[in-house]
Design an enzyme around this catalytic site. Structure first.
Site, PDB file in Angstrom:
ATOM      1  N   SER A   1       0.825  -1.210   0.000  1.00  0.00           N
ATOM      2  CA  SER A   1       0.000   0.000   0.000  1.00  0.00           C
ATOM      3  C   SER A   1       0.859   1.259   0.000  1.00  0.00           C
ATOM      4  O   SER A   1       2.023   1.251   0.421  1.00  0.00           O
ATOM      5  CB  SER A   1      -0.911   0.010   1.226  1.00  0.00           C
ATOM      6  OG  SER A   1      -1.666  -1.177   1.280  1.00  0.00           O
TER       7      SER A   1
HETATM    8  N1  SAH Z   1      -1.033  -4.914   3.878  1.00  0.00           N
HETATM    9  C1  SAH Z   1      -0.252  -5.214   2.699  1.00  0.00           C
HETATM   10  C2  SAH Z   1      -0.914  -4.784   1.409  1.00  0.00           C
HETATM   11  C3  SAH Z   1      -2.084  -5.604   1.151  1.00  0.00           C
HETATM   12  S1  SAH Z   1      -2.478  -5.952  -0.528  1.00  0.00           S
HETATM   13  C4  SAH Z   1       1.123  -4.594   2.768  1.00  0.00           C
HETATM   14  O1  SAH Z   1       1.407  -3.839   3.706  1.00  0.00           O
HETATM   15  O2  SAH Z   1       1.931  -4.886   1.883  1.00  0.00           O
HETATM   16  C5  SAH Z   1      -3.840  -7.002  -0.137  1.00  0.00           C
HETATM   17  C6  SAH Z   1      -3.453  -8.399   0.249  1.00  0.00           C
HETATM   18  O3  SAH Z   1      -4.627  -9.045   0.709  1.00  0.00           O
HETATM   19  C7  SAH Z   1      -2.948  -9.229  -0.937  1.00  0.00           C
HETATM   20  O4  SAH Z   1      -1.717  -9.800  -0.606  1.00  0.00           O
HETATM   21  C8  SAH Z   1      -4.028 -10.282  -1.096  1.00  0.00           C
HETATM   22  O5  SAH Z   1      -3.521 -11.538  -1.534  1.00  0.00           O
HETATM   23  C9  SAH Z   1      -4.606 -10.387   0.280  1.00  0.00           C
HETATM   24  N2  SAH Z   1      -5.972 -10.912   0.394  1.00  0.00           N
HETATM   25  C10 SAH Z   1      -7.029 -10.710  -0.446  1.00  0.00           C
HETATM   26  N3  SAH Z   1      -8.120 -11.340   0.015  1.00  0.00           N
HETATM   27  C11 SAH Z   1      -7.759 -11.953   1.184  1.00  0.00           C
HETATM   28  C12 SAH Z   1      -8.460 -12.756   2.143  1.00  0.00           C
HETATM   29  N4  SAH Z   1      -9.750 -13.082   2.005  1.00  0.00           N
HETATM   30  N5  SAH Z   1      -7.778 -13.193   3.222  1.00  0.00           N
HETATM   31  C13 SAH Z   1      -6.453 -12.905   3.388  1.00  0.00           C
HETATM   32  N6  SAH Z   1      -5.746 -12.148   2.509  1.00  0.00           N
HETATM   33  C14 SAH Z   1      -6.383 -11.678   1.430  1.00  0.00           C
END
Ligand code: SAH
Length: 218
Positions: free
Chosen positions: A62
């Protein structure tokens, strides 16, 4: 070494303080977590820019401001328990850890979960990374003082609120009619009732159902 410190300081000043994040604890955490280690080597020079960046598997780390803002809304105190949904690179989890929170983080893509775990361990951030999509069979029990969802949610999942301790906070980018999402902060009062407030508009990758990959990180 000293060079990234000055890039971090500048990021905090120009991207984060300039947009109104005031919590000194959050600003300090954003100065001390080495963001460049949470992106691929080829992107290291771009790590501190005002933007999300690709981390593989069609996912992103992010934007720094968004991490800071969501962390400020969540407001974790030292020693509080926090559940993150969407580990991605592990950067948000590291920022929460730097604030003294006890962090559990769920990631549905095995490869990202594995890599984030290795990276966080290597940098000395004590975060529990779980390969999970938060489905009914796999959701953690809680209670948690904070729940932070870092992927775009089409709607509120009931269990995110259920696992909140009294006084707990939930921060989630919820889809809005105009497209994109808006940050919702929900507080659970001591009596169990909720107080919802709306904050920044934002754009996250989608929250998806089902796990991807295999447990060995492939
Ligand atoms: N917080 C992260 C950025 C998140 S991007 C950072 O600091 O880098 C969003 C992430 O959520 C992705 O890696 C994606 O694979 C994950 N994601 C999407 N749906 C999800 C779910 N139902 N449970 C767990 N992770 C999920």
């Amino acid at each position: 070494m000293t060079q990234w410190r000055s890039l971090a300081e500048r990021m905090v000043r120009e991207q984060i303080m300039a947009r109104g994040v005031r919590s000194e604890a959050v600003l300090e955490a954003m100065r001390t977590v080495p963001r460049h280690f949470f992106v691929d080597e080829a992107l290291r020079d771009s790590a501190w820019i005002d933007s999300p960046l690709p981390i593989g598997e069609d996912q992103t780390i992010s934007q720094p401001y968004m991490v800071a803002r969501m962390t400020e809304l969540l407001g974790p105190a030292r020693g509080e328990t926090v559940l993150e949904i969407g580990t991605g690179s592990g950067y948000q989890a590291a920022v929460l850890c730097a604030l003294g929170a006890k962090v559990t983080s769920l990631e549905r893509i095995a490869f990202l979960a594995y890599r984030a775990r290795e990276r966080l361990d290597g940098l000395g951030f004590d975060v529990r990374v779980v390969w999970s999509d938060g489905s009914p069979e796999s959701r953690p029990d809680g209670p948690f003082d904070g729940v932070i969802v870092t992927a775009a949610a089409p709607e509120l999942e009931e269990w995110w609120s259920d696992v909140l301790a009294p006084g707990g906070r939930l921060v989630v980018p919820l889809s809005v009619m105009s497209g994109g999402q808006r940050l919702l902060l929900r507080r659970k009062a001591a009596g169990g009732e909720y107080e919802d407030t709306w904050h920044d508009y934002c754009r996250f990758v989608p929250l998806l159902k089902g796990r991807k990959g295999n447990g060995s990180g492939g």
